[in-house]
Design a protein around this motif. Structure first.
Motif, short mmCIF file in Angstrom:
data_model
loop_
_atom_site.label_atom_id
_atom_site.label_comp_id
_atom_site.label_asym_id
_atom_site.label_seq_id
_atom_site.Cartn_x
_atom_site.Cartn_y
_atom_site.Cartn_z
N THR A 1 0.83 -1.21 0.00
CA THR A 1 0.00 0.00 0.00
C THR A 1 0.86 1.25 0.00
N VAL A 2 1.95 1.24 0.79
CA VAL A 2 2.85 2.40 0.86
C VAL A 2 3.49 2.64 -0.51
N ARG A 3 3.96 1.53 -1.14
CA ARG A 3 4.58 1.68 -2.46
C ARG A 3 3.57 2.19 -3.48
N SER A 4 2.34 1.69 -3.42
CA SER A 4 1.31 2.14 -4.36
C SER A 4 0.99 3.61 -4.17
N THR A 5 0.90 4.01 -2.90
CA THR A 5 0.61 5.42 -2.61
C THR A 5 1.73 6.32 -3.07
N ALA A 6 2.97 5.86 -2.84
CA ALA A 6 4.13 6.66 -3.26
C ALA A 6 4.19 6.76 -4.78
N ALA A 7 3.89 5.65 -5.47
CA ALA A 7 3.91 5.68 -6.93
C ALA A 7 2.83 6.60 -7.49
N THR A 8 1.65 6.59 -6.86
CA THR A 8 0.56 7.46 -7.30
C THR A 8 0.94 8.93 -7.11
N ALA A 9 1.54 9.22 -5.95
CA ALA A 9 1.94 10.60 -5.67
C ALA A 9 3.01 11.06 -6.66
N LEU A 10 3.96 10.18 -6.97
CA LEU A 10 5.01 10.52 -7.92
C LEU A 10 4.43 10.74 -9.31
N GLY A 11 3.43 9.92 -9.68
CA GLY A 11 2.81 10.07 -10.99
C GLY A 11 2.10 11.40 -11.14
N ARG A 12 1.58 11.93 -10.04
CA ARG A 12 0.91 13.23 -10.09
C ARG A 12 1.91 14.37 -10.20
N LEU A 13 3.11 14.16 -9.61
CA LEU A 13 4.10 15.22 -9.62
C LEU A 13 4.83 15.36 -10.94
N VAL A 14 5.04 14.22 -11.64
CA VAL A 14 5.81 14.24 -12.88
C VAL A 14 5.18 15.13 -13.95
N PRO A 15 3.86 15.01 -14.24
CA PRO A 15 3.25 15.90 -15.26
C PRO A 15 3.35 17.37 -14.86
#
Length: 478
Positions: free
Chosen positions: A462-476
């Motif tokens: 869950t932590v990895r999924s949340t971190a990946a989601t947050a990173l995906g929002r920051l990249v664009p």
């Protein structure tokens, strides 16, 4: 070795039940615990020791796990993710070495109580190697290896449902044989379960206490039946409160009735201890005004029983006198009885043996006490006792803060198994004469450790999924 025909027939029936429940190894092992006086064979070389049928199912489970293609990788996984297994492994080695070394190192230095060679009671003698050093250590090692094997199987989270089916089957079989036993005694049919009592124990199945038949079920005596009833009751009650299962509710009622009719002072004392957290939970809900439907049902049932008892006493004076005499015989006067004083002396001598060996212990199986905690201290010494306490602490902690990272059904199963295990420890601390905590403890330990491992994995995912989601929002945005 002399195989037991009755024991083998029971094994076949349990194996079939496990197969039908879609959990041949796990379900069968747990269900076999209901047959506490059914031996699979007799071993004259070990003083006539008669292993109960659960040892056969434990051996089958170990064989199946050892034969897995990825067994070494699986062992690496469980020992890498379940750190208490290292503690358990150390304790197994220490117990095995101590069972051979300490009776020889301290031979003649202190006196202990051991089973007589003719298995006709317990006698006091000087410390020396005995057959129980082999047999009891063997049971202990079997339990420890079963924990490791179950941890390997329970790496598959879907197998947790097999644990639930196994415990429910165990409780159902135990309650069913208790009903058969009491019905047969009330109708004058005698001990109809005698054909399955194949162990080389003293069978006290036709005894009575204060005019009441003592229920033994599939066990050798009422005390063993009562303590097993308490462990079953702890499971079904907890599972009922967690899930609302109707089957668990009615099994809880039936097991409570059977426990009360067992006339076992040990079961009564254990029930009184376990009622403390139950009463606390009910009181807290009542004071906070958050009573659930189940809690209201419990309180209503207690009120109805109290009202009925008062009405009966007012209508028929002396109606409860036989029950009062039973309480006096099994609880009030138990400590003053010859049996109670004898068991107290066993504990005194066990503590003396611990002192005489400078805290190292007399070795696994070298003595007999009347309390599991004292037996652990006496046989395993201070080092073994601290190691065992670490494993008990794992059970007491349970899921802890990881509770929210597993699904509700799994959490209910783990909590129920944990309750059953702790109940067996409480009762064992009152009467168990061996340092072996029993197969229930080793099964419960595996269930708790496996569930904690799954919860940690779910949390990391869950932590990895949340971190990946947050990173995906920051990249664009960049």
């Amino acid at each position: 070795m002399q195989p037991s025909l009755g024991g083998l027939i029971v094994c076949a029936g349990v194996l079939l039940a496990g197969y039908l429940a879609r959990g041949t190894l796990i379900v069968s092992l747990i269900a076999s615990l209901a047959f506490g006086a059914t031996a699979v064979a007799s071993v004259p070389a070990l003083g006539g020791s008669s292993p109960l049928i659960y040892t056969l199912f434990a051996a089958m489970l170990l064989t199946a796990v050892a034969g897995r293609r990825r067994i070494w990788r699986d062992l690496g996984t469980v020992f890498g993710s379940m750190r208490p297994l290292w503690v358990l492994g150390s304790l197994l080695v220490y117990a095995a070495v101590g069972a051979w070394l300490f009776p020889r190192l301290f031979a003649g230095l202190t006196s202990v109580f051991v089973q007589s060679k003719l298995r006709q009671g317990v006698i006091e003698t000087v410390l020396e190697p005995v057959s129980a050093n082999i047999s009891q250590t063997g049971y202990f090692l079997l339990g420890g290896f079963t924990t490791i094997a179950l941890c390997v199987l329970l790496l598959n989270e879907k197998r947790m449902v097999q644990v639930q089916r196994g415990f429910m089957l165990w409780c159902g079989l135990h309650a069913g044989m208790g009903l058969v036993d009491i019905f047969a005694k009330v109708t004058g049919a005698g001990d109809v379960l005698q054909p399955i009592r194949t162990a080389n124990y003293a069978m006290l199945t036709n005894a009575s206490e204060a005019g009441f038949f003592r229920i033994a079920g599939a066990y050798s005596e009422a005390s063993a039946f009562g303590t097993a009833s308490l462990a079953c009751l702890a499971f079904t009650y907890t599972y009922w409160r967690k899930t609302g299962s109707r089957l668990a509710r009615w099994l809880s009622v039936l097991l409570l009735v059977l426990l009360m009719l067992s006339t076992s002072s040990t079961a009564y004392a254990g029930l009184a201890i376990l009622l403390v957290p139950v009463a606390y939970a009910l009181s807290r809900s009542l004071l906070s005004g958050r009573l659930t439907t189940d809690e209201l049902l419990i309180l209503a049932g207690l009120a109805a029983m109290a009202t009925a008892a008062l009405a009966i006493e007012l209508h028929s004076r002396g109606f409860f006198d036989p029950f009062l005499r039973l309480i006096e015989a099994t609880v009030t006067n138990k400590a003053q009885s010859a049996s109670g004083q004898e068991r107290a002396y066993w504990n005194v001598k066990s503590l003396q043996a611990f002192s005489d060996t400078s805290g190292l212990g007399v070795g696994f199986g070298s003595s007999r006490a009347s309390s599991w905690a004292i037996a652990v201290l006496s046989q395993l010494g201070l080092i073994g006792a601290l190691t065992m306490a670490t494993l008990v602490a794992v059970m007491v902690r349970g899921m802890g803060t990881l509770r929210g990272w597993i699904d509700g059904e799994t959490e209910a199963v783990v909590a129920s198994v944990r309750a059953s295990t702790l109940a067996s420890i409480v009762v064992g601390s009152l009467v168990n004469g061996s340092a072996d905590p029993g197969m229930i403890f080793f099964i419960g330990l595996a269930v708790v450790m496996a569930a904690r491992t799954h919860a940690r994995r779910n949390r990391r995912a869950t932590v990895r999924s949340t971190a990946a989601t947050a990173l995906g929002r920051l990249v664009p945005a960049a």
